[in-house]
Scaffold this motif. Sequence first.
Motif, PDB file in Angstrom:
ATOM      1  N   ILE A 143       0.849  -1.182   0.000  1.00 48.40           N
ATOM      2  CA  ILE A 143       0.000   0.000   0.000  1.00 48.40           C
ATOM      3  C   ILE A 143       0.890   1.239   0.000  1.00 48.40           C
ATOM      4  O   ILE A 143       1.978   1.241   0.593  1.00 48.40           O
ATOM      5  N   LYS A 144       0.442   2.266  -0.697  1.00 49.28           N
ATOM      6  CA  LYS A 144       1.157   3.537  -0.740  1.00 49.28           C
ATOM      7  C   LYS A 144       0.179   4.642  -0.357  1.00 49.28           C
ATOM      8  O   LYS A 144      -0.870   4.786  -0.969  1.00 49.28           O
ATOM      9  N   LYS A 145       0.530   5.411   0.664  1.00 43.42           N
ATOM     10  CA  LYS A 145      -0.365   6.444   1.172  1.00 43.42           C
ATOM     11  C   LYS A 145       0.384   7.776   1.252  1.00 43.42           C
ATOM     12  O   LYS A 145       1.574   7.821   1.567  1.00 43.42           O
ATOM     13  N   GLU A 146      -0.351   8.843   0.969  1.00 48.03           N
ATOM     14  CA  GLU A 146       0.196  10.189   1.091  1.00 48.03           C
ATOM     15  C   GLU A 146      -0.498  10.908   2.257  1.00 48.03           C
ATOM     16  O   GLU A 146      -1.717  10.848   2.400  1.00 48.03           O
ATOM     17  N   PHE A 147       0.313  11.584   3.066  1.00 46.62           N
ATOM     18  CA  PHE A 147      -0.207  12.336   4.208  1.00 46.62           C
ATOM     19  C   PHE A 147       0.242  13.789   4.059  1.00 46.62           C
ATOM     20  O   PHE A 147       1.430  14.064   3.852  1.00 46.62           O
ATOM     21  N   PHE A 148      -0.703  14.713   4.152  1.00 51.43           N
ATOM     22  CA  PHE A 148      -0.404  16.139   4.071  1.00 51.43           C
ATOM     23  C   PHE A 148      -0.585  16.725   5.478  1.00 51.43           C
ATOM     24  O   PHE A 148      -1.683  16.714   6.036  1.00 51.43           O
ATOM     25  N   ILE A 149       0.525  17.223   6.045  1.00 51.64           N
ATOM     26  CA  ILE A 149       0.558  17.600   7.451  1.00 51.64           C
ATOM     27  C   ILE A 149       0.865  19.087   7.567  1.00 51.64           C
ATOM     28  O   ILE A 149       1.852  19.575   6.990  1.00 51.64           O
ATOM     29  N   ARG A 150       0.048  19.819   8.305  1.00 55.68           N
ATOM     30  CA  ARG A 150       0.227  21.255   8.472  1.00 55.68           C
ATOM     31  C   ARG A 150       1.495  21.557   9.283  1.00 55.68           C
ATOM     32  O   ARG A 150       1.863  20.809  10.193  1.00 55.68           O
ATOM     33  N   LYS A 151       2.143  22.650   8.920  1.00 54.52           N
ATOM     34  CA  LYS A 151       3.422  23.004   9.545  1.00 54.52           C
ATOM     35  C   LYS A 151       3.304  23.219  11.042  1.00 54.52           C
ATOM     36  O   LYS A 151       4.208  22.870  11.819  1.00 54.52           O
ATOM     37  N   HIS A 152       2.184  23.787  11.489  1.00 57.32           N
ATOM     38  CA  HIS A 152       2.045  24.075  12.915  1.00 57.32           C
ATOM     39  C   HIS A 152       2.101  22.817  13.776  1.00 57.32           C
ATOM     40  O   HIS A 152       2.433  22.877  14.966  1.00 57.32           O
ATOM     41  N   VAL A 153       1.793  21.661  13.179  1.00 57.62           N
ATOM     42  CA  VAL A 153       1.882  20.397  13.927  1.00 57.62           C
ATOM     43  C   VAL A 153       3.318  20.175  14.397  1.00 57.62           C
ATOM     44  O   VAL A 153       3.560  19.701  15.514  1.00 57.62           O
ATOM     45  N   PHE A 154       4.279  20.548  13.551  1.00 57.47           N
ATOM     46  CA  PHE A 154       5.683  20.311  13.877  1.00 57.47           C
ATOM     47  C   PHE A 154       6.301  21.447  14.686  1.00 57.47           C
ATOM     48  O   PHE A 154       7.266  21.241  15.412  1.00 57.47           O
ATOM     49  N   THR A 155       5.775  22.648  14.548  1.00 56.45           N
ATOM     50  CA  THR A 155       6.324  23.779  15.296  1.00 56.45           C
ATOM     51  C   THR A 155       5.684  23.921  16.671  1.00 56.45           C
ATOM     52  O   THR A 155       6.315  24.408  17.606  1.00 56.45           O
ATOM     53  N   ASP A 156       4.435  23.496  16.806  1.00 56.90           N
ATOM     54  CA  ASP A 156       3.719  23.682  18.072  1.00 56.90           C
ATOM     55  C   ASP A 156       3.627  22.412  18.905  1.00 56.90           C
ATOM     56  O   ASP A 156       3.476  22.482  20.123  1.00 56.90           O
ATOM     57  N   ASN A 157       3.657  21.253  18.255  1.00 56.73           N
ATOM     58  CA  ASN A 157       3.455  19.989  18.957  1.00 56.73           C
ATOM     59  C   ASN A 157       4.741  19.157  18.953  1.00 56.73           C
ATOM     60  O   ASN A 157       5.654  19.399  18.166  1.00 56.73           O
ATOM     61  N   PHE A 175      14.957  10.676  11.837  1.00 47.51           N
ATOM     62  CA  PHE A 175      14.542  10.805  10.443  1.00 47.51           C
ATOM     63  C   PHE A 175      14.991  12.138   9.849  1.00 47.51           C
ATOM     64  O   PHE A 175      15.538  12.199   8.752  1.00 47.51           O
ATOM     65  N   ILE A 176      14.751  13.238  10.570  1.00 52.04           N
ATOM     66  CA  ILE A 176      15.137  14.556  10.067  1.00 52.04           C
ATOM     67  C   ILE A 176      15.357  15.515  11.234  1.00 52.04           C
ATOM     68  O   ILE A 176      14.617  15.484  12.226  1.00 52.04           O
ATOM     69  N   GLN A 177      16.398  16.341  11.125  1.00 49.83           N
ATOM     70  CA  GLN A 177      16.727  17.315  12.161  1.00 49.83           C
ATOM     71  C   GLN A 177      15.673  18.433  12.163  1.00 49.83           C
ATOM     72  O   GLN A 177      15.269  18.912  11.118  1.00 49.83           O
ATOM     73  N   HIS A 178      15.207  18.805  13.327  1.00 52.25           N
ATOM     74  CA  HIS A 178      14.056  19.690  13.444  1.00 52.25           C
ATOM     75  C   HIS A 178      14.254  21.042  12.757  1.00 52.25           C
ATOM     76  O   HIS A 178      13.403  21.469  11.951  1.00 52.25           O
ATOM     77  N   ASP A 179      15.352  21.738  13.058  1.00 57.23           N
ATOM     78  CA  ASP A 179      15.541  23.075  12.494  1.00 57.23           C
ATOM     79  C   ASP A 179      15.646  23.029  10.974  1.00 57.23           C
ATOM     80  O   ASP A 179      15.115  23.895  10.274  1.00 57.23           O
ATOM     81  N   TYR A 180      16.343  22.024  10.468  1.00 56.03           N
ATOM     82  CA  TYR A 180      16.470  21.890   9.013  1.00 56.03           C
ATOM     83  C   TYR A 180      15.112  21.607   8.381  1.00 56.03           C
ATOM     84  O   TYR A 180      14.780  22.110   7.302  1.00 56.03           O
ATOM     85  N   PHE A 181      14.308  20.835   9.066  1.00 58.07           N
ATOM     86  CA  PHE A 181      12.985  20.464   8.563  1.00 58.07           C
ATOM     87  C   PHE A 181      12.095  21.687   8.401  1.00 58.07           C
ATOM     88  O   PHE A 181      11.449  21.885   7.364  1.00 58.07           O
ATOM     89  N   VAL A 182      12.059  22.557   9.416  1.00 60.95           N
ATOM     90  CA  VAL A 182      11.082  23.647   9.411  1.00 60.95           C
ATOM     91  C   VAL A 182      11.604  24.926   8.761  1.00 60.95           C
ATOM     92  O   VAL A 182      10.813  25.837   8.497  1.00 60.95           O
ATOM     93  N   ASN A 199       2.438  25.790   3.583  1.00 59.38           N
ATOM     94  CA  ASN A 199       2.392  25.383   4.999  1.00 59.38           C
ATOM     95  C   ASN A 199       1.988  23.931   5.216  1.00 59.38           C
ATOM     96  O   ASN A 199       1.492  23.574   6.287  1.00 59.38           O
ATOM     97  N   GLU A 200       2.205  23.098   4.209  1.00 60.34           N
ATOM     98  CA  GLU A 200       1.933  21.671   4.352  1.00 60.34           C
ATOM     99  C   GLU A 200       3.156  20.860   3.928  1.00 60.34           C
ATOM    100  O   GLU A 200       3.804  21.187   2.935  1.00 60.34           O
ATOM    101  N   ALA A 201       3.449  19.813   4.678  1.00 62.47           N
ATOM    102  CA  ALA A 201       4.487  18.863   4.294  1.00 62.47           C
ATOM    103  C   ALA A 201       3.816  17.627   3.701  1.00 62.47           C
ATOM    104  O   ALA A 201       2.779  17.174   4.196  1.00 62.47           O
TER     105      ALA A 201
END
Length: 321
Positions: A15-29, A126-133, A143-145
Amino acid sequence: MSLQSSEDTLKLYTIKKEFFIRKHVFTDNGSYVSDLQTFDGMQHVTFQIKMLKKLSAKNHGDDYYWERSAKNHADYYWGIYVNVNAPVPLECDVSFNLDSERKKVLYSCCNGIIDQRSDKIGIDDFIQHDYFVMRRSGFFFKNEAKLTVKLTFSYTSKADEELCEPIKMIQSNEWSKRFRDHGGKDFKFIVGNESIEIHKFFITLESPVIAAMLENENFIEAKTGEMIITDFGSKIVKAVVDFCYGEDISYIMDLTDFAVDILMFADKDNVCKILEAADKVNAATLKNKCIDFIQNLPWKRRRDIAYGGELLDYELRQLFM
């Protein structure tokens, strides 16, 4: 993942799935968890994608490092995992793709054995936070990943595969399948903006309620050859039509709400049987779904259901009158 080359070769389910995640999820949570996902062809297997922000322990172990890291966002990483719930152990390959608008893709993959019931597999860093955002990395567009996850499962034994193979919900004859693509269909269901066609003969075989309606010239459906559906979605109607033509609909019958809707669509009197059974075993969600369905019917139809037989007890009947 090794493949066997004998009659006991285990099937691969991908199965292959795509997830679109808002930026605030990573900056606030500090975490992200996807909705529960199902897997066609694998009965009772579900999974979720989880991302978790935490301090990296790479090459560091002293107390001074951890005290300094707490003040330094550069040491935070996002781990990514797939949480799987299955009745038996599974072999799993998973890849995670994080797209960048700068035509770069962060890619990681892993594999292993998912133990029985709930287990996870993934990558801690998986990915360094500052580089990610940061904006220049380009991982966020509007504003979506975009996260793409590809999963390949197989059972660890042929016995488990046969045990968990879903039972097919399918007609036993083949001629209905062949007839589906031949001859003009003479009836259609209108669901919103969709028109779903079928041969009248097949739907009347499966639904006594519809059959009785189409045999009575006082019903507009008998004159127009159309039925407007407002109380069911197109997915339910299409599943019923597929079943009439001999297609396997086990993919939807494994989901309780959809299975109930299909029974109600084919013969709305079935709702009484479902309601009575749900009441006896105290299945509150299913009971409430049946009650809501009946209460939204016209008064005459509610009365027919309540007093059409001796199935419902007095207390249940009073809910509809």
